[in-house]
Design an enzyme around this catalytic site. Structure first.
Site, PDB file in Angstrom:
ATOM      1  N   CYS A 182       0.860  -1.174   0.000  1.00 24.95           N
ATOM      2  CA  CYS A 182       0.000   0.000   0.000  1.00 24.95           C
ATOM      3  C   CYS A 182       0.900   1.229   0.000  1.00 24.95           C
ATOM      4  CB  CYS A 182      -0.904   0.020   1.231  1.00 24.95           C
ATOM      5  SG  CYS A 182      -2.093  -1.337   1.333  1.00 24.95           S
ATOM      6  N   LEU A 239      -3.963  -1.638  -1.348  1.00 26.20           N
ATOM      7  CA  LEU A 239      -3.956  -2.936  -2.017  1.00 26.20           C
ATOM      8  C   LEU A 239      -4.576  -3.913  -1.029  1.00 26.20           C
ATOM      9  CD1 LEU A 239      -3.038  -4.713  -4.445  1.00 26.20           C
ATOM     10  CD2 LEU A 239      -0.939  -5.160  -3.155  1.00 26.20           C
TER      11      LEU A 239
END
Length: 294
Positions: free
Chosen positions: A2, A53
């Site tokens: 992320c 993500l």
């Protein structure tokens, strides 16, 4: 993977520019294509942005920035805490969870133990926690620096992000080469922390944390060293060491299999990735492997 970004205007009267914060966040869309979010503090002096993500709890309940139930503790986070389920069982006795994420576990772990929580974590992580009660920002990077975290101070602003290019999106940040860092890069193919190749932009070293309060006072503190609590094993035979190594590798692989999406192994052609694949196959027969050629 992320990505996150944040701005804290601790030393000037400007409000956070929401549009700029979004632009900085979205320079890292490749790190988190599944979801995104921002948070602005009530006084608009603190802004957080996140690209997600989704790995654990794919629902919108896992969206970041994430807060506790009272909206007083906020977090942006990149990584995985492998022992989060074990930690959650302990915390559920006192706190009500709204998601199944390791992100939320970090929030309540902080509420329960403060900064000492970092010693309970097993995993790879970089995160920033904003404590609205104390008006304090706390940044942490994992023990060996797997997850990146960069920062800079400029004109009463503290800006941080998972990638330098998000920081460079801010108009107040100059693009200047750090000549000393460049010298180190040419010598060692890396810039030793906290330096980077950019003048005035730093990286939090592995195993360190940085705290910043509303007056601008800050401190960088090491919380872990590779030689902490080392217990040498002498006088054993070869069988003991080989079995112990395999035991630790199996434990490590099993911890990394906690996921709500399919898992896989990148094959580099070396013995390390081949070993990981063999150990993964002991726990599941559905091992997806990937190789990249140039």
């Amino acid at each position: 993977m992320c990505g996150f970004v944040g701005i804290y205007n601790y030393g000037n009267s400007q409000d956070i520019d929401e549009k700029l914060l979004i632009e900085m966040r979205d320079t890292m869309v490749h790190r988190g294509p599944d979801d995104c979010g921002i948070y602005l503090s009530p006084d608009r002096k603190l802004g957080l942005g996140h690209r997600r993500l989704s790995i654990i709890d794919l629902s919108p309940r896992g969206r970041q920035p994430m807060s506790d139930n009272e909206g007083k503790i906020w977090i942006v986070y990149n990584g995985e805490v492998y022992n989060f389920l074990e930690l959650r069982k302990e915390l559920e006795k006192k706190y009500a969870f709204r998601s199944r994420t390791d992100t939320e576990v970090l929030i309540y772990l902080y509420k329960e133990y403060g900064k000492d929580m970092v010693h309970k974590l097993r995993g790879m992580f970089a995160f920033a926690i904003w404590d609205e009660r104390k008006k304090e920002l706390w940044l942490v990077r994992d023990r060996i620096g797997i997850k990146p975290l960069y920062y800079t101070f400029v004109d009463g602003e503290f800006i941080f992000a998972s990638e330098i290019k998000a920081i460079l999106k801010a108009p107040s940040v100059k693009r200047e080469v750090n000549e000393e860092g460049f010298y180190h890069y040419l010598s060692f193919l890396t810039t030793p922390p906290p330096q980077t190749l950019f003048q005035g932009i730093y990286k939090i070293p592995a195993g360190h944390m940085l705290s910043l309060n509303k007056n601008g006072s800050h401190g960088l503190e090491q919380y872990w060293d590779v030689f902490d609590n080392v217990k040498p094993l002498y006088g054993k035979d070869e069988t003991f060491y080989t079995e112990k190594l395999l035991e630790l590798l199996r434990e490590s692989v099993k911890l990394r299999m906690v996921s709500d999406v399919p898992i896989g192994v990148f094959l580099s052609g070396g013995i390390d990735s081949s070993t990981n694949t063999a150990l993964f196959s002991e726990f599941t027969k559905d091992v997806k492997t990937f190789s990249i050629g140039y």
